[in-house]
Motif scaffolding. Structure first.
Motif, short mmCIF file in Angstrom:
data_model
loop_
_atom_site.label_atom_id
_atom_site.label_comp_id
_atom_site.label_asym_id
_atom_site.label_seq_id
_atom_site.Cartn_x
_atom_site.Cartn_y
_atom_site.Cartn_z
N TYR A 10 32.28 3.42 71.29
CA TYR A 10 32.06 4.48 69.88
C TYR A 10 32.17 5.94 70.38
O TYR A 10 31.41 6.68 69.74
N GLU A 11 33.11 6.33 71.41
CA GLU A 11 32.91 7.68 71.64
C GLU A 11 33.87 8.44 70.48
O GLU A 11 35.03 8.10 70.50
N ARG A 12 33.43 9.23 69.77
CA ARG A 12 34.14 10.02 68.88
C ARG A 12 34.90 11.21 69.54
O ARG A 12 34.52 12.08 70.31
N VAL A 13 36.19 11.42 69.25
CA VAL A 13 37.13 12.43 69.84
C VAL A 13 38.01 12.93 68.87
O VAL A 13 38.21 12.52 67.74
N GLY A 14 38.43 14.27 69.34
CA GLY A 14 39.60 14.92 68.25
C GLY A 14 39.27 14.93 66.89
O GLY A 14 38.25 15.37 66.47
N LEU A 66 45.17 10.45 69.40
CA LEU A 66 44.70 10.04 68.40
C LEU A 66 45.20 10.81 67.17
O LEU A 66 45.50 10.14 66.06
N HIS A 67 45.28 12.03 67.09
CA HIS A 67 45.81 12.86 66.24
C HIS A 67 47.11 12.57 65.82
O HIS A 67 47.75 12.28 64.64
N HIS A 68 48.12 12.09 66.98
CA HIS A 68 49.47 11.56 66.69
C HIS A 68 49.31 10.38 66.15
O HIS A 68 50.33 9.99 65.03
N CYS A 112 50.47 6.00 61.47
CA CYS A 112 49.76 4.69 61.62
C CYS A 112 50.05 4.32 60.03
O CYS A 112 49.87 3.14 59.71
N GLY A 113 50.17 5.23 59.12
CA GLY A 113 50.37 4.74 57.53
C GLY A 113 49.25 4.66 56.78
O GLY A 113 49.28 4.60 55.61
N VAL A 114 48.21 5.45 57.10
CA VAL A 114 46.81 5.65 56.32
C VAL A 114 47.27 6.90 55.60
O VAL A 114 46.83 6.91 54.33
N ASN A 161 56.60 13.38 71.89
CA ASN A 161 57.51 14.08 72.45
C ASN A 161 57.11 15.62 73.06
O ASN A 161 58.01 16.35 73.49
N ARG A 162 55.95 15.87 72.60
CA ARG A 162 55.60 17.22 73.15
C ARG A 162 54.93 17.00 74.53
O ARG A 162 54.34 15.82 74.71
N LYS A 163 54.68 18.21 75.27
CA LYS A 163 54.03 17.93 76.68
C LYS A 163 52.47 18.03 76.34
O LYS A 163 52.04 18.38 75.27
#
Length: 883
Positions: free
Chosen positions: A421-425, A474-476, A481-483, A583-585
């Protein structure tokens, strides 16, 4: 000390290195270090997991964690760990008490234990004392590590009794009087300071290991809280081991969420996700734990591949150690080769038999040292090359629709849970972004090295880099994801409402209504592990399983309703997760270094300054300069020629209000623009509607038409026409008749697009009708029985109703009804199978009865043949014919 010298004599390589240091002083280990070492485990379940890791590394297939009530001990119970692993021989159990030494330590090893410290630190964190029983082949051994013993006897060094017995005769493994005396003293200490005061009780613990090999670890005199209560709670749930409320609040009092995380409160929930690939049956209080492969419990999972060359700390450490070992081996090999050459040169062709034997031994030793040095050199080269290779990891993201409030990243190391449960981004921003998303990543040892307590990573900088990468991916995932709706960024609340979450309070529990609970169950996969082959099987959804928290403890492949995977010999099903790509670096490649960025900005500022530093040209407004400027303007923009009243300009004809040509003799007035000249030169006859688009000119006092300020004609948007300026000329578009008028160099071209557009419209209508007809037919044939609209009405739906038709709800209902129908037919088939078996049993009993009757001549007479089930029908038929 004598044992240590005898051990050195058995290994000439160690003798070569350590022989000259035997007389030097050595560090001693105080028994207080046992307590100091245990304080590395802040999380109690992490200490318990250390003992589970040892069972897993010993290839155990079953481990049982249970408690035994003992009111005479501190903590009022004993905590036991029983497994069916490989067990240990007497010489192997002696290596257990070597702190920091492990035979499992290897960069390529998949074993969890790497430091040789887990058993000591974990067991001492649980209680003050522990005793170990193990069986392997024909031997059984016992080991006791007790702080109570050291405190009572006032001992400063660590003393560990380790007696061993023969498994069949249960006699001590001692051949000399000294060994027998030592064995008796060790048994006496164990009976005095362990919970087992007689040999009968002691041997009963070996009997609990019901397999040929295995280990039993018992921790007693458990640690307590400040109020005297034990740290674990075994009364609230008899099938689980819980943290007491005070201990839980102490561990997680700084958490911003005021709710209970199951994995941090319940040891059953923690062990369910402890391993990414569970290959061991875990029982707590004699009840099986339903372990999980976390990726299979998520809704809409996606997987990413992430490569980076930033993870170098562990590889550099491994390379440095390999190069050092290579250097030492090279020096040892060169010295051995030099000694062998010197001895060979000394002996020449002569020498006694003993001297020639010594030469051969020296040459053999030099050869072995050189071979080992070559192997270590190749290993160091391979590790050096691996430093430049990027490390590839797999990120898996999915939605936790079962318990939305529990979200974050699960970071595993060699399939063992390190962080959960490590929160990121976006999850750190405090909004709705990323809420409910669970991520899973398995990091090998060569990428990141865990700390000794296996609750964190040793290199904090590289671990933060990993978390930043997880946040970006996670941002991508959150965007695709459809949410949320990618166009508006909204729709989060509507998405979660489908699964029973109706508010934006992320800590709320889901609705317990049957339709929501069943939908959550339908949208996630249900996997079960076979107790025999330990393979994972995907179970189809069934209404019979709805409402059942767990399946039976003893579940095997033949209970699988999927006939394609209902045997242990069939290969395991693979987890299929769709792959996604960014698609981005990655961010570390996109972001320039600070020095480069500063240099680029500095150059840009200097360039702008140099442009601004050009001195402005100051023009004095004198009569001479005015005349010169007017001459330049006249040269660049020549005036139109003058015409008399009787002359007509060559190409200047304009239709004005009274259809006459406007002339001018005054050149000092405003000149007519080129645009007006081009319009005036046209020879086409414009329509009355086109006339309105041509600008009207007023005469000046000199007769020259005055030019308006706006060169281009105004657009007319009255619903009929739009006059537009183009490169070719002026175009008047009619919005109703699809015609356009183009004026080019005095010629008018008419292009009629009506036919072209009408054909396109008709084709689109045909395609639309075909799609609508296909959709009506699909709805007609797939209409579920519980759908409110009849099939006859679905086939005749109009187009506007088709556009508003609730397809998601329709197919959800179809899926529910289909699963119910499959369940009914499965139950019907099961009933029929039961009836068939009963009929076969009846027929079998009837045949047995007939055989018994036929074997009695008094009933049927002499049948004249041996009677059995194969010929009973023929014999009975002949008997009936004779009678």
């Amino acid at each position: 000390y004598n044992e240590y010298k005898s051990y050195l004599r058995t290994d000439y390589r160690s003798v070569y290195v350590m022989s000259k240091y035997l007389e030097l002083s050595r560090a001693k280990l105080s028994f207080e270090y046992l307590h100091t070492n245990s304080t590395t485990h802040e999380f109690l379940f992490g200490a318990l997991a250390e003992l589970l890791d040892n069972s897993r590394d010993a290839a155990a297939t079953k481990v049982n964690i249970y408690t035994v009530r003992r009111d005479d001990l501190r903590g009022s119970c004993m905590l036991c760990f029983l497994d069916d692993g490989d067990g240990m021989e007497p010489d192997e159990i002696a290596s257990v008490m070597k702190f920091g030494s492990s035979c499992k330590k290897s960069g390529e090893s998949n074993m969890i234990g790497q430091y040789g410290n887990g058993l000591k630190s974990g067991s001492m964190r649980i209680g003050k004392d522990f005793i170990l029983f193990t069986k392997k082949e024909s031997n059984m051994s016992c080991l006791m590590l007790s702080r109570t013993f050291h405190e009572t006897e006032n001992l400063q060094e660590v003393i560990v009794p380790m007696p061993s017995w023969n498994r069949q005769s249960r006699l001590p493994l001692a051949s000399t009087d000294t060994e027998r005396s030592k064995h008796s003293m060790e048994v006496e200490l164990i009976l005095k300071y362990s919970p087992f005061n007689t040999k009968v009780e002691l041997f009963q613990q070996f009997d609990l290991i019901d397999s040929d090999t295995g280990t039993l670890v018992i921790s007693y005199n458990l640690k307590t809280l400040d109020n005297g209560e034990p740290e674990i709670d075994i009364d609230t749930d008899p099938t689980d081991i819980l943290l007491t409320q005070m201990e839980y609040e102490r561990e997680y009092e700084d958490e911003r969420e005021h709710f209970t995380i199951p994995e941090k409160k319940s040891f059953r929930a923690y062990t369910a996700v402890l391993y990414q690939e569970p290959r061991m049956r875990i029982y707590i209080q004699h009840k099986k734990v339903r372990t999980k492969r976390l990726e299979t419990t998520l809704y809409l999972p996606k997987q990413y591949e992430y490569s980076s060359a930033r993870f170098k700390a562990r590889s550099e450490k491994e390379t440095f150690e390999a190069e050092n070992k290579c250097k030492i081996a090279e020096e040892r090999a060169r010295e051995a080769e030099s000694d062998a050459r010197s001895l060979e040169k000394k002996l020449g062709d002569g020498g006694s038999k003993e001297e020639r034997t010594e030469l051969r031994l020296a040459q053999r030793q030099a050869f072995e040292f050189r071979r080992d040095a070559d192997v270590l050199r190749k290993l160091a080269e391979r590790k050096r090359k691996s430093l430049k290779e990027p490390k590839t990891l797999k990120f898996t993201f999915g939605l936790n629709i079962t318990n939305r409030k529990c979200f974050g990243m699960f970071v595993y190391n060699c399939s063992r849970l390190i962080k959960m449960y490590e929160r990121v981004g976006p999850q750190l921003e405090g909004g709705s972004s990323g809420v409910g998303v669970v991520g899973v990543v398995n990091v090998p040892y060569l990428v990141l090295e865990p700390t000794h307590n296996k609750q964190d990573f040793a290199d904090a900088k590289e671990y933060r880099h990993l978390l930043r990468a997880l946040g970006e991916y996670l941002h991508h995932y959150w965007q695709i994801c459809g949410v949320i709706d990618p166009r508006t960024g909204s729709g989060v609340r509507n998405f979660w409402a489908e699964f029973g979450y109706f508010t934006n309070k992320w800590t709320e529990e889901p609705a317990t209504e049957m339709k929501y609970a069943k939908k959550r169950m339908m949208k996630t996969q249900q996997w079960q592990q076979c107790d025999r082959c330990l393979k994972w099987r995907l179970l189809p959804f069934s209404n019979q399983n709805y409402g059942k928290a767990e399946l039976s403890d003893e579940w095997t492949c033949h209970q699988n309703p999927d006939v394609n995977y209902n045997k242990c010999m069939i290969a395991e099903q693979q987890i299929k997760i769709p792959m996604e790509n960014i698609n981005r670096k990655p961010f570390e490649e996109r972001a320039p270094r600070k020095s480069e960025e500063f240099t680029e900005r500095k150059k840009l500022v200097e360039t702008k300054k140099s442009k601004r530093s050009v001195s402005p040209i100051v023009v004095s407004r004198t009569p001479e300069t005015i005349s010169k400027s007017s001459q330049l303007l006249a040269r660049n923009n020549p005036r139109p020629p003058r015409y008399t009243e009787n002359e007509n300009p060559p190409s200047f004809k304009m239709k004005a209000k009274k259809d006459r040509i406007i002339e001018s003799n005054n050149p000092r007035r405003e000149r007519i623009s080129k645009e007006h000249q081009r319009r005036a030169s046209t020879k086409n006859v414009l329509s009355s509607s086109d006339e309105e688009t041509i600008p009207k000119f007023k005469k000046s006092s000199n007769g020259l038409p005055l030019r308006k300020r706006s060169v281009s004609p105004p657009l007319k948007r009255n619903g009929a026409q739009i006059h537009k300026k183009t490169k070719e000329g002026h175009r008047t578009l009619s919005l109703f008749n699809e015609k356009e008028v183009i004026t080019v160099g005095g010629s008018k071209q008419l292009t009629d697009l009506k036919e072209k557009h009408s054909k396109e419209i008709s084709n689109m209508k045909k395609i639309q009708e075909k799609l609508a007809e296909s959709l009506r037919l699909c709805l007609h044939y797939f209409s579920p029985p519980s759908w409110p609209t009849k099939k006859e009405d679905l086939i005749n739906l109009e187009l506007d109703k088709l556009l508003d038709f609730p397809l998601n709800k329709f197919f959800d209902t179809y899926e529910v009804n289909l699963t119910e129908l499959i369940g009914q037919y499965t139950q019907l088939a099961s009933d029929e199978e039961t009836k068939r078996k009963e009929s076969e049993e009846k027929v079998s009993r009837l045949k047995e009865l007939m055989v018994t009757i036929a074997q009695q001549p008094s009933l049927l007479g002499d049948v004249g043949a041996d009677v059995d089930e194969s010929n009973i029908e023929d014999i009975l038929r002949k008997s009936v014919e004779n009678s």
